[in-house]
Write an enzyme that holds these catalytic residues in place. Sequence first.
Site, PDB file in Angstrom:
ATOM      1  N   GLY A  12       0.775  -1.209   0.164  1.00 22.94           N
ATOM      2  CA  GLY A  12      -0.027   0.041  -0.014  1.00 22.94           C
ATOM      3  C   GLY A  12       0.874   1.179  -0.014  1.00 22.94           C
ATOM      4  O   GLY A  12       2.048   1.241   0.737  1.00 22.94           O
ATOM      5  N   ASP A 117       6.860  -5.334   5.830  1.00 24.95           N
ATOM      6  CA  ASP A 117       7.107  -6.715   6.132  1.00 24.95           C
ATOM      7  C   ASP A 117       7.391  -7.739   5.042  1.00 24.95           C
ATOM      8  O   ASP A 117       8.137  -8.247   4.949  1.00 24.95           O
ATOM      9  CB  ASP A 117       6.276  -6.971   7.172  1.00 24.95           C
ATOM     10  CG  ASP A 117       6.373  -8.297   8.117  1.00 24.95           C
ATOM     11  OD1 ASP A 117       7.624  -8.738   8.441  1.00 24.95           O
ATOM     12  OD2 ASP A 117       5.378  -9.151   7.844  1.00 24.95           O
ATOM     13  N   ASP A 141       1.704   1.681   8.998  1.00 24.53           N
ATOM     14  CA  ASP A 141       1.359   1.045  10.257  1.00 24.53           C
ATOM     15  C   ASP A 141       2.488   1.360  11.364  1.00 24.53           C
ATOM     16  O   ASP A 141       2.331   0.860  12.318  1.00 24.53           O
ATOM     17  CB  ASP A 141       0.988  -0.145   9.987  1.00 24.53           C
ATOM     18  CG  ASP A 141      -0.253  -0.519   9.368  1.00 24.53           C
ATOM     19  OD1 ASP A 141      -0.896   0.520   9.168  1.00 24.53           O
ATOM     20  OD2 ASP A 141      -0.625  -1.600   8.704  1.00 24.53           O
TER      21      ASP A 141
HETATM   22  O1  F6P Z   1      -0.609  -2.165   5.827  1.00 22.58           O
HETATM   23  C1  F6P Z   1      -0.956  -0.782   5.568  1.00 22.58           C
HETATM   24  C2  F6P Z   1      -2.492  -0.760   5.411  1.00 22.58           C
HETATM   25  O2  F6P Z   1      -2.622   0.700   5.535  1.00 22.58           O
HETATM   26  C3  F6P Z   1      -3.352  -1.120   6.456  1.00 22.58           C
HETATM   27  O3  F6P Z   1      -3.420  -0.669   7.766  1.00 22.58           O
HETATM   28  C4  F6P Z   1      -4.521  -1.658   6.126  1.00 22.58           C
HETATM   29  O4  F6P Z   1      -5.322  -2.540   6.468  1.00 22.58           O
HETATM   30  C5  F6P Z   1      -4.174  -2.053   4.553  1.00 22.58           C
HETATM   31  O5  F6P Z   1      -3.099  -1.292   4.170  1.00 22.58           O
HETATM   32  C6  F6P Z   1      -5.278  -1.670   3.459  1.00 22.58           C
HETATM   33  O6  F6P Z   1      -4.789  -2.067   2.395  1.00 22.58           O
HETATM   34  P1  F6P Z   1      -5.394  -2.447   0.907  1.00 22.58           P
HETATM   35  O7  F6P Z   1      -6.863  -1.966   1.163  1.00 22.58           O
HETATM   36  O8  F6P Z   1      -4.944  -1.412   0.127  1.00 22.58           O
HETATM   37  O9  F6P Z   1      -5.002  -3.826   0.651  1.00 22.58           O
END
Ligand code: F6P
Length: 377
Positions: A12, A117, A141
């Site tokens: 993300g 990660d 996060d």
């Molecule tokens: O890992 C980052 C993050 O922002 C999380 O907090 C959230 O759950 C997730 O990405 C959502 O990501 P996507 O909807 O893009 O898969």
Amino acid sequence: MIKKVAILANGGDVAGLNPVIRAIKNTAENNGIECYGFIDGYKGLAENHFIRLDGNPISSGLIDKGGCIIGSSLNTIVFKYKIRGEDGREIYKDVSDQCIENVKKDGFDCVFTLGGDSTQKSARDLFVKGMNVIGVPKTIDNDVACTDITFGYNTAVSVATEAIDRLHTTAETHHRIMVLEVMGRYAGWIALESAIAGGADAALIPEIPYDINKVSAKINQRIQNGKAFSVVVVAEGAMPLNGEASTYDTGVGTGIAKNFAGAGNKVAKELQELTGLQARCTTLGYMQRGGSPSAYDRVVSTKYGAKAMELALEGKFGVLTVIQNGRLDSVPLEDVVGNNKKLGAIEGGTEESNVRLVTLDHELVKTARDVGICLGD
Ligand code: F6P
């Protein structure tokens, strides 16, 4: 002597990706090194799709630019890469050898992996197979192991804090409980820090399963003290005592089994019933990832990018740039993703992980409690 490097982003997006790209590119350019970017992250690596960044007008004006000029792959693992089989159905294939081959053929001396990660887990595995990689820790996060801060986190906290400020005034006007749901599947850093910055009355985080009666007691106490309004911050991964986090199936079949939604609404509904005040929930969602980086993130991203390129010049590969106790440094990727922990099986489809969670003895937890923020326990 290195001559040519490439950058990829995975996962993300966060505010700060472009400043990291800029810092790597500028440091490379200043050392006479060509700098490229793989388009859409690991997908570009697998499919050998890249552009040159130095000398390219696309890479000017990046310090304050949100998003990522080279794109970022989502749910893409080169060891389990989605392709169409001969019968047209989706199948997963290990394309890591193809990636190594591409990098060799194109003469990239180092690939910088910007991600959290699961990105760094793949980077570690590619390093083990012979690719020169250097990771840079990215995620709103703030849950990457071995570093105090990831780039993008500070902007997310600033956006959440502004939301809390705005919710405060409307909560007070209408004598309501305003719940703000913020991101954080397993780690509650954004919720905790923005609650402190915004002066929220409660913060519910995944690491501390909450008792809703404790939260309503706090709000009822405020009502008795003449404050018939409250602001409650809820991390998307927050869960009730003896209960589950609010999730739904993404249905993508990538190994990332769950998305999180609904935690804030659940808390709002229950608090309305328990306190008699009207409650409303606002989900901040992708606002936390988009837009211009904060001044802090611009600086931290620049430090990380420049350091990553310095490490490449020193020939130090298989590492992640980190900040530990305020010092810019690097640690082996193995230390970051090599510990077999329970969460790794859930997040990013990886089998190993070492996600950095809020611990009960962390100073932010103590500070929150000291100033009267209810953590639901
Ligand atoms: O890992 C980052 C993050 O922002 C999380 O907090 C959230 O759950 C997730 O990405 C959502 O990501 P996507 O909807 O893009 O898969």
